[in-house]
Design a protein around this motif. Structure first.
Motif, PDB file in Angstrom:
ATOM      1  N   ALA A   1       3.392  -6.489 -13.538  1.00  0.00           N
ATOM      2  CA  ALA A   1       3.427  -6.708 -12.250  1.00  0.00           C
ATOM      3  C   ALA A   1       2.952  -5.545 -11.265  1.00  0.00           C
ATOM      4  O   ALA A   1       2.056  -5.695 -10.311  1.00  0.00           O
ATOM      5  N   PHE A   2       3.598  -4.545 -11.632  1.00  0.00           N
ATOM      6  CA  PHE A   2       3.280  -3.179 -10.827  1.00  0.00           C
ATOM      7  C   PHE A   2       1.683  -2.831 -11.135  1.00  0.00           C
ATOM      8  O   PHE A   2       1.016  -2.612 -10.380  1.00  0.00           O
ATOM      9  N   SER A   3       1.415  -2.747 -12.601  1.00  0.00           N
ATOM     10  CA  SER A   3      -0.010  -2.473 -12.711  1.00  0.00           C
ATOM     11  C   SER A   3      -1.027  -3.314 -12.214  1.00  0.00           C
ATOM     12  O   SER A   3      -2.067  -2.858 -11.612  1.00  0.00           O
ATOM     13  N   THR A   4      -0.705  -4.369 -11.894  1.00  0.00           N
ATOM     14  CA  THR A   4      -1.736  -5.407 -11.246  1.00  0.00           C
ATOM     15  C   THR A   4      -1.826  -5.268 -10.028  1.00  0.00           C
ATOM     16  O   THR A   4      -2.965  -5.151  -9.146  1.00  0.00           O
ATOM     17  N   ALA A   5      -0.626  -5.008  -9.195  1.00  0.00           N
ATOM     18  CA  ALA A   5      -0.766  -4.720  -7.649  1.00  0.00           C
ATOM     19  C   ALA A   5      -1.422  -3.023  -7.581  1.00  0.00           C
ATOM     20  O   ALA A   5      -2.250  -3.349  -6.537  1.00  0.00           O
ATOM     21  N   PHE A   6      -1.221  -2.497  -8.364  1.00  0.00           N
ATOM     22  CA  PHE A   6      -1.703  -1.007  -8.217  1.00  0.00           C
ATOM     23  C   PHE A   6      -3.372  -1.135  -8.530  1.00  0.00           C
ATOM     24  O   PHE A   6      -4.003  -0.721  -7.711  1.00  0.00           O
ATOM     25  N   LYS A   7      -3.734  -1.856  -9.286  1.00  0.00           N
ATOM     26  CA  LYS A   7      -5.272  -2.072  -9.606  1.00  0.00           C
ATOM     27  C   LYS A   7      -5.866  -2.663  -8.395  1.00  0.00           C
ATOM     28  O   LYS A   7      -6.826  -2.292  -8.068  1.00  0.00           O
ATOM     29  N   ARG A   8      -5.125  -3.608  -7.762  1.00  0.00           N
ATOM     30  CA  ARG A   8      -5.596  -4.403  -6.713  1.00  0.00           C
ATOM     31  C   ARG A   8      -5.778  -3.468  -5.520  1.00  0.00           C
ATOM     32  O   ARG A   8      -6.870  -3.751  -4.730  1.00  0.00           O
ATOM     33  N   ILE A   9      -5.086  -2.474  -5.345  1.00  0.00           N
ATOM     34  CA  ILE A   9      -5.012  -1.531  -4.122  1.00  0.00           C
ATOM     35  C   ILE A   9      -5.762  -0.442  -4.308  1.00  0.00           C
ATOM     36  O   ILE A   9      -6.560  -0.032  -3.568  1.00  0.00           O
TER      37      ILE A   9
ATOM     38  N   MET B   1       2.857   6.107  -2.848  1.00  0.00           N
ATOM     39  CA  MET B   1       4.012   6.906  -3.458  1.00  0.00           C
ATOM     40  C   MET B   1       3.758   6.957  -5.206  1.00  0.00           C
ATOM     41  O   MET B   1       4.072   7.822  -5.729  1.00  0.00           O
ATOM     42  N   ALA B   2       3.637   5.891  -5.942  1.00  0.00           N
ATOM     43  CA  ALA B   2       3.106   5.771  -7.189  1.00  0.00           C
ATOM     44  C   ALA B   2       2.135   6.712  -7.561  1.00  0.00           C
ATOM     45  O   ALA B   2       2.259   7.361  -8.500  1.00  0.00           O
ATOM     46  N   ALA B   3       0.915   6.990  -6.761  1.00  0.00           N
ATOM     47  CA  ALA B   3       0.082   7.581  -7.061  1.00  0.00           C
ATOM     48  C   ALA B   3       0.367   8.989  -7.137  1.00  0.00           C
ATOM     49  O   ALA B   3      -0.028   9.777  -7.987  1.00  0.00           O
TER      50      ALA B   3
ATOM     51  N   ARG C   1       0.841  -1.080   0.220  1.00  0.00           N
ATOM     52  CA  ARG C   1       0.007  -0.118   0.124  1.00  0.00           C
ATOM     53  C   ARG C   1       1.010   1.304  -0.049  1.00  0.00           C
ATOM     54  O   ARG C   1       0.323   2.275  -0.690  1.00  0.00           O
ATOM     55  N   TRP C   2       1.905   1.395   0.755  1.00  0.00           N
ATOM     56  CA  TRP C   2       2.840   2.464   0.605  1.00  0.00           C
ATOM     57  C   TRP C   2       3.490   2.625  -0.622  1.00  0.00           C
ATOM     58  O   TRP C   2       3.431   3.715  -0.896  1.00  0.00           O
TER      59      TRP C   2
ATOM     60  N   SER D   1      -6.186   1.172 -13.179  1.00  0.00           N
ATOM     61  CA  SER D   1      -4.944   0.936 -13.536  1.00  0.00           C
ATOM     62  C   SER D   1      -4.352   2.198 -13.457  1.00  0.00           C
ATOM     63  O   SER D   1      -4.838   3.330 -13.194  1.00  0.00           O
ATOM     64  N   PRO D   2      -3.095   2.052 -13.268  1.00  0.00           N
ATOM     65  CA  PRO D   2      -1.942   3.374 -13.358  1.00  0.00           C
ATOM     66  C   PRO D   2      -2.446   4.521 -14.270  1.00  0.00           C
ATOM     67  O   PRO D   2      -2.497   5.577 -13.884  1.00  0.00           O
ATOM     68  N   THR D   3      -2.514   4.014 -15.585  1.00  0.00           N
ATOM     69  CA  THR D   3      -3.083   4.991 -16.578  1.00  0.00           C
ATOM     70  C   THR D   3      -4.498   5.720 -16.417  1.00  0.00           C
ATOM     71  O   THR D   3      -4.566   6.616 -16.518  1.00  0.00           O
ATOM     72  N   GLN D   4      -5.351   4.696 -15.707  1.00  0.00           N
ATOM     73  CA  GLN D   4      -6.694   5.272 -15.530  1.00  0.00           C
ATOM     74  C   GLN D   4      -6.731   6.385 -14.549  1.00  0.00           C
ATOM     75  O   GLN D   4      -7.242   7.316 -14.434  1.00  0.00           O
TER      76      GLN D   4
END
Length: 239
Positions: free
Chosen positions: A201-209, A175-177, A170-171, A213-216
């Motif tokens: 892998a990053f996009s999957t984790a981002f969407k889960r949390i 930071m990514a957001a 989550r942290w 998606s990062p782009t959205q």
């Protein structure tokens, strides 16, 4: 007394820094606000109550009273450097309020604040914050905490309300957001800098949390920022 529209009072306070209503009187009201541009503040706010009451007899109340008196003086008689001094006074009051909350709330709810009061879990959280891209394992974090892997895992979840690995994930996403919102850095660059071996892998984790998606996410927040009028940083206001 019948209620009155406060719009003109707030406009005057925002414009001039201080507003006088009906010639003034026995009531002097000071208000202030903190603006947070990133998502990290959610970690703090999730652990705070809506209102923190300051008992008059507490040592923090004495410091707050002194700070308020200085702030009143700055608002009534502006001097060079007044905005900077007022900002530091408000920061001082915020820290004192948070300290009082930690010392007197009795039973701190699960979350970041409770974990920071623990001499074993707090260093582990500090290590995560210092090196979020590191491939942390429970064994390594337990070593930082100075306890066994099992004890660390159980204690971390009991205090924070989530597992250490979930907290780390989550942290990283918070930071990514912030970085997705702040600039035009590529998704792959953010992914690799936070310890992910691939963009997928990053996009999957981002969407889960983050539930998108990062782009959205970037498209949503940038669109919202464009629709929102620019807001100036406000100094403490008195009425």
């Amino acid at each position: 007394m019948p209620p009155q529209d406060s719009g003109h009072i707030l406009d005057a306070a925002y414009r001039d820094g201080i507003a006088v209503h009906n010639g003034g009187g026995e009531v002097f009201l000071i208000s202030g606000r903190f603006d947070f541009t990133g998502n990290h503040a959610a970690v703090l706010f999730d652990a705070l109550p809506a209102i923190v009451n300051i008992p008059k007899a507490s040592s923090q109340a004495e410091i707050l009273r002194w700070s308020l008196d200085q702030l009143v003086a700055e608002l009534h008689s502006p001097q060079p450097g007044g905005a900077l001094l007022s900002t530091h006074l408000v920061h001082l009051m915020l820290v004192q309020v948070l300290r009082l909350f930690l010392a007197s709330c009795g039973e701190i709810p699960k979350g970041w604040f409770l974990a920071l009061t623990d001499r074993q879990i707090s260093p582990a959280i500090g290590a995560i914050h210092a090196e979020p891209a590191r491939h942390w394992t429970l064994e390594e974090l337990a070593r930082v905490a100075g306890v066994s892997r099992t004890v660390f895992a159980q204690r971390f979840k009991a205090l924070v309300g989530s597992t250490a690995m979930d907290y780390l994930a989550r942290w990283r996403m918070l930071m990514a957001a912030d970085r997705l919102r702040a600039g035009n850095e590529s998704v792959s660059s953010i992914a690799f800098s936070l310890g992910y071996e691939s963009e997928s892998a990053f996009s999957t984790a981002f969407k889960r949390i983050m539930s998108c998606s990062p782009t959205q996410y970037r498209r949503q927040v940038k669109g919202a920022d464009e629709r929102r009028e620019p807001s100036a940083l406000r100094e403490p206001v008195a009425a």
